[in-house]
Write a protein that holds these residues in place. Structure first.
Motif, PDB file in Angstrom:
ATOM      1  N   SER A  93       6.356  -1.161   1.396  1.00 43.51           N
ATOM      2  CA  SER A  93       7.585  -1.497   0.683  1.00 43.51           C
ATOM      3  C   SER A  93       8.651  -0.486   1.076  1.00 43.51           C
ATOM      4  N   ILE A  94       9.867  -0.966   1.320  1.00 49.49           N
ATOM      5  CA  ILE A  94      10.979  -0.101   1.679  1.00 49.49           C
ATOM      6  C   ILE A  94      12.058  -0.208   0.608  1.00 49.49           C
ATOM      7  N   GLU A 151       0.811  -1.205   0.000  1.00 48.72           N
ATOM      8  CA  GLU A 151       0.000   0.000   0.000  1.00 48.72           C
ATOM      9  C   GLU A 151       0.852   1.265   0.000  1.00 48.72           C
ATOM     10  N   GLU A 152       2.043   1.221   0.649  1.00 50.94           N
ATOM     11  CA  GLU A 152       2.882   2.398   0.774  1.00 50.94           C
ATOM     12  C   GLU A 152       4.339   2.029   0.521  1.00 50.94           C
ATOM     13  N   THR A 153       5.105   3.015   0.091  1.00 53.00           N
ATOM     14  CA  THR A 153       6.528   2.803  -0.143  1.00 53.00           C
ATOM     15  C   THR A 153       7.325   3.870   0.592  1.00 53.00           C
ATOM     16  N   LEU A 154       8.371   3.440   1.295  1.00 50.23           N
ATOM     17  CA  LEU A 154       9.264   4.342   2.015  1.00 50.23           C
ATOM     18  C   LEU A 154      10.635   4.276   1.355  1.00 50.23           C
ATOM     19  N   SER A 155      11.152   5.430   0.960  1.00 52.61           N
ATOM     20  CA  SER A 155      12.457   5.495   0.291  1.00 52.61           C
ATOM     21  C   SER A 155      13.505   6.018   1.261  1.00 52.61           C
ATOM     22  N   LEU A 156      14.566   5.226   1.462  1.00 50.54           N
ATOM     23  CA  LEU A 156      15.641   5.583   2.388  1.00 50.54           C
ATOM     24  C   LEU A 156      16.947   5.785   1.637  1.00 50.54           C
ATOM     25  N   ASN A 157      17.722   6.767   2.091  1.00 48.84           N
ATOM     26  CA  ASN A 157      19.072   6.990   1.564  1.00 48.84           C
ATOM     27  C   ASN A 157      19.992   7.026   2.779  1.00 48.84           C
ATOM     28  N   PRO A 208      12.996  15.805   4.309  1.00 49.06           N
ATOM     29  CA  PRO A 208      12.532  16.999   3.599  1.00 49.06           C
ATOM     30  C   PRO A 208      11.279  17.569   4.253  1.00 49.06           C
ATOM     31  N   SER A 209      11.185  18.893   4.301  1.00 48.57           N
ATOM     32  CA  SER A 209      10.077  19.543   5.014  1.00 48.57           C
ATOM     33  C   SER A 209       8.718  19.115   4.477  1.00 48.57           C
ATOM     34  N   TYR A 210       8.618  18.884   3.178  1.00 45.26           N
ATOM     35  CA  TYR A 210       7.322  18.534   2.615  1.00 45.26           C
ATOM     36  C   TYR A 210       6.920  17.086   2.904  1.00 45.26           C
ATOM     37  N   LYS A 211       7.819  16.321   3.585  1.00 49.39           N
ATOM     38  CA  LYS A 211       7.481  14.947   3.928  1.00 49.39           C
ATOM     39  C   LYS A 211       7.350  14.745   5.438  1.00 49.39           C
ATOM     40  N   LEU A 212       7.422  15.832   6.190  1.00 51.48           N
ATOM     41  CA  LEU A 212       7.366  15.723   7.638  1.00 51.48           C
ATOM     42  C   LEU A 212       6.016  15.229   8.141  1.00 51.48           C
ATOM     43  N   ASN A 213       4.967  15.437   7.367  1.00 53.33           N
ATOM     44  CA  ASN A 213       3.627  15.016   7.786  1.00 53.33           C
ATOM     45  C   ASN A 213       3.251  13.617   7.312  1.00 53.33           C
ATOM     46  N   SER A 214       4.200  12.923   6.682  1.00 51.39           N
ATOM     47  CA  SER A 214       3.924  11.570   6.212  1.00 51.39           C
ATOM     48  C   SER A 214       3.791  10.612   7.390  1.00 51.39           C
ATOM     49  N   ARG A 215       2.724   9.841   7.400  1.00 48.87           N
ATOM     50  CA  ARG A 215       2.512   8.870   8.475  1.00 48.87           C
ATOM     51  C   ARG A 215       3.626   7.841   8.510  1.00 48.87           C
ATOM     52  N   LEU A 216       4.030   7.347   7.347  1.00 52.27           N
ATOM     53  CA  LEU A 216       5.050   6.307   7.289  1.00 52.27           C
ATOM     54  C   LEU A 216       6.410   6.845   7.727  1.00 52.27           C
ATOM     55  N   VAL A 217       6.722   8.076   7.334  1.00 51.92           N
ATOM     56  CA  VAL A 217       7.974   8.703   7.766  1.00 51.92           C
ATOM     57  C   VAL A 217       7.994   8.841   9.281  1.00 51.92           C
ATOM     58  N   TYR A 218       6.883   9.278   9.853  1.00 49.51           N
ATOM     59  CA  TYR A 218       6.790   9.424  11.311  1.00 49.51           C
ATOM     60  C   TYR A 218       7.003   8.082  12.004  1.00 49.51           C
ATOM     61  N   LEU A 219       6.349   7.032  11.505  1.00 48.07           N
ATOM     62  CA  LEU A 219       6.469   5.721  12.128  1.00 48.07           C
ATOM     63  C   LEU A 219       7.891   5.194  12.048  1.00 48.07           C
ATOM     64  N   PHE A 220       8.530   5.389  10.897  1.00 52.13           N
ATOM     65  CA  PHE A 220       9.880   4.860  10.734  1.00 52.13           C
ATOM     66  C   PHE A 220      10.882   5.644  11.584  1.00 52.13           C
ATOM     67  N   GLN A 221      10.729   6.955  11.634  1.00 53.90           N
ATOM     68  CA  GLN A 221      11.627   7.759  12.457  1.00 53.90           C
ATOM     69  C   GLN A 221      11.484   7.388  13.937  1.00 53.90           C
ATOM     70  N   CYS A 243       9.245  -4.240   9.695  1.00 52.00           N
ATOM     71  CA  CYS A 243       8.333  -4.814   8.685  1.00 52.00           C
ATOM     72  C   CYS A 243       7.299  -5.722   9.321  1.00 52.00           C
ATOM     73  N   GLN A 244       7.691  -6.424  10.396  1.00 59.31           N
ATOM     74  CA  GLN A 244       6.733  -7.284  11.089  1.00 59.31           C
ATOM     75  C   GLN A 244       5.640  -6.464  11.760  1.00 59.31           C
ATOM     76  N   LYS A 245       6.006  -5.261  12.218  1.00 59.91           N
ATOM     77  CA  LYS A 245       5.035  -4.410  12.906  1.00 59.91           C
ATOM     78  C   LYS A 245       4.164  -3.629  11.931  1.00 59.91           C
ATOM     79  N   HIS A 246       4.672  -3.393  10.730  1.00 61.79           N
ATOM     80  CA  HIS A 246       3.966  -2.564   9.753  1.00 61.79           C
ATOM     81  C   HIS A 246       3.942  -3.292   8.408  1.00 61.79           C
TER      82      HIS A 246
END
Length: 296
Positions: free
Chosen positions: A127-128, A96-102, A275-288, A120-123
């Protein structure tokens, strides 16, 4: 010239690539699980459609023609693109969602890859995507959701969140430190030290913190990344300073030793830069949040 508007079938192109790689109709037939006659028919049909001979037939085998040699790399690339696009689409339908990491290479290989299963087991249903990068980050204007870098501890990094201050363990292989044990600080004289070419100041910091007066002997090769230094340690080349959370498991399993429990607080830290425009992403918040929990 290509006859007609129809493109060659992927089956015919795949057969061409297999035959070109093996230079044998019989070997290609075995790999493709078809008869040799079916392979010959596919190649003959492709050559007829292209109006070009792709193989020269000889009594002792076949070879690619000049046209075949020119055609082959383009077809390999095209088939790989089709395969990659198909795989990406199939995976996107399952997630359903993809998280891109660098992230830095050592952070990825020595910690993140092994730790990710917990997240990944919790969420589920996500896709990462991980790619590596290094060096100073001058801008956060990228397509990555989270960028992780090891930087000098500071307050001025924009959209950067400190995950963990860096503490470096002095480590060597168990084999090396059994042969040349370190029971007092002066025993360091008998060892070679592995230098970090992008942060050469680390050993001077270590000497100062431990009040070491003698000159350190350095191994003849310097390494850019911690994961390279770790491989040199495993090869018994010398001692290295490596991040605690990347090597503590190896020390616990006695694959490495941390003599005298020596370590260095480097003045660096691991930052998650978003990035500031991704601070409100639910997936970004969960991963951080997960990163902070794991790295505390």
């Amino acid at each position: 010239m290509l006859r007609g508007s129809a493109l060659p079938s992927t089956k015919a192109l795949r057969t061409f690539v297999v035959v070109a790689n093996s230079l044998s109709f019989s070997k290609a037939a075995k790999e493709l699980s078809v008869t040799q006659g079916a392979v010959s028919k596919q190649i003959a049909s492709l050559e007829q459609q292209l109006g070009q001979t792709l193989f020269e037939r000889h009594l002792n085998g076949i070879v690619l023609t000049i046209a075949g040699e020119q055609y082959l790399p383009h077809i390999i690339e095209a088939l790989e693109q089709v395969q990659r696009a198909t795989a990406e689409l199939a995976q996107s339908e399952q997630k359903e969602e993809t998280l891109s990491l660098n992230v830095t290479p050592s952070f990825a290989s020595l910690w993140l890859v092994g730790a990710l299963d917990d997240f990944c087991q919790k969420h589920t249903n996500l896709s990462i995507s991980i790619r590596t990068g290094d060096g100073p980050l001058r801008t956060v204007n990228s397509d990555d959701d989270i960028v992780i870098r090891c930087l000098p501890i500071a307050q001025h990094y924009k959209n950067a969140h400190l995950l963990r201050s860096e503490s470096l363990r002095l480590v060597g292989s168990s084999t090396l430190l059994t042969q040349k044990p370190i029971t007092v600080i002066n025993d360091l004289k008998q060892h070679d030290f592995l230098s970090h070419v992008t942060r050469p100041q680390l050993w001077e910091q270590f000497k100062s913190s431990e009040q070491i007066q003698h000159t350190l002997n350095f191994y003849g090769v310097g390494f850019e990344h911690f994961f390279m230094s770790l491989e040199a340690v495993r090869a018994h080349a010398g001692l290295a300073l490596l991040p605690d959370f990347m090597v503590d498991g190896l020390v616990e399993r006695q694959q490495l030793k941390n003599p005298l429990n020596l370590e260095l607080t480097s003045g660096y830290g691991y930052y998650a830069i978003i990035p500031s425009y991704k601070l409100n992403s639910r997936l970004v918040y969960l991963f951080q949040r997960w990163l902070k929990e794991q790295l505390q």
